[in-house]
Design a protein around this motif. Structure first.
Motif, short mmCIF file in Angstrom:
data_model
loop_
_atom_site.label_atom_id
_atom_site.label_comp_id
_atom_site.label_asym_id
_atom_site.label_seq_id
_atom_site.Cartn_x
_atom_site.Cartn_y
_atom_site.Cartn_z
N ARG A 3 0.83 -1.21 0.00
CA ARG A 3 0.00 0.00 0.00
C ARG A 3 0.86 1.25 0.00
N GLY A 4 0.33 2.31 -0.59
CA GLY A 4 1.02 3.59 -0.61
C GLY A 4 0.00 4.68 -0.78
N ALA A 5 0.44 5.92 -0.69
CA ALA A 5 -0.46 7.06 -0.87
C ALA A 5 -0.20 7.67 -2.24
N GLU A 6 -1.25 8.19 -2.85
CA GLU A 6 -1.09 8.84 -4.14
C GLU A 6 -0.18 10.06 -4.03
N LYS A 7 -0.31 10.78 -2.97
CA LYS A 7 0.53 11.97 -2.73
C LYS A 7 1.42 11.67 -1.52
N ASP A 8 2.52 10.96 -1.76
CA ASP A 8 3.41 10.57 -0.66
C ASP A 8 3.96 11.78 0.08
N TRP A 9 4.26 12.84 -0.64
CA TRP A 9 4.82 14.03 0.01
C TRP A 9 3.82 14.62 1.00
N GLY A 10 2.55 14.59 0.68
CA GLY A 10 1.53 15.13 1.58
C GLY A 10 1.38 14.28 2.83
N LEU A 11 1.41 12.97 2.65
CA LEU A 11 1.32 12.06 3.80
C LEU A 11 2.54 12.22 4.69
N ASP A 12 3.71 12.40 4.09
CA ASP A 12 4.93 12.62 4.87
C ASP A 12 4.84 13.91 5.69
N LYS A 13 4.27 14.95 5.12
CA LYS A 13 4.09 16.22 5.86
C LYS A 13 3.12 16.03 7.02
N LEU A 14 2.03 15.30 6.80
CA LEU A 14 1.06 15.02 7.87
C LEU A 14 1.73 14.26 9.01
N ILE A 15 2.53 13.28 8.68
CA ILE A 15 3.23 12.52 9.71
C ILE A 15 4.20 13.40 10.47
N GLY A 16 4.89 14.29 9.75
CA GLY A 16 5.80 15.23 10.41
C GLY A 16 5.08 16.12 11.40
N ILE A 17 3.89 16.55 11.06
CA ILE A 17 3.09 17.37 11.98
C ILE A 17 2.66 16.57 13.19
N GLN A 18 2.26 15.30 12.97
CA GLN A 18 1.85 14.45 14.09
C GLN A 18 3.00 14.21 15.05
N ILE A 19 4.20 14.06 14.53
CA ILE A 19 5.36 13.82 15.39
C ILE A 19 5.68 15.08 16.20
N ALA A 20 5.53 16.25 15.58
CA ALA A 20 5.88 17.51 16.24
C ALA A 20 4.91 17.87 17.35
N THR A 21 3.69 17.38 17.28
CA THR A 21 2.71 17.76 18.30
C THR A 21 2.64 16.78 19.42
#
Length: 63
Positions: free
Chosen positions: A45-63
């Motif tokens: 499985r993967g995301a169509e917009k991997d860069w967007g998912l990576d940014k979302l994960i980065g935000i989740q880690i930061a909070t």
């Protein structure tokens, strides 16, 4: 004055590994704004917009 500190958080530690968070999101089909694609050859499985998912994960880690 006495200060009580628990040996670990009552609800466990928050996940901080980006790879594990991404795998969990893709495997559990969590509600996100990303289309999930499945590679026909490997079944991975993967995301169509991997860069967007990576940014979302980065935000989740930061909070």
């Amino acid at each position: 004055m006495y200060v009580w500190v628990a040996p670990r958080p009552p609800f466990g530690y928050a996940e901080t590994n980006a790879r594990r968070i991404k795998e969990r999101i893709l495997q559990t089909n969590e509600m996100t704004a990303f289309l999930i694609r499945i590679n026909r050859e490997t079944g991975k499985r993967g995301a169509e917009k991997d860069w967007g998912l990576d940014k979302l994960i980065g935000i989740q880690i930061a909070t």
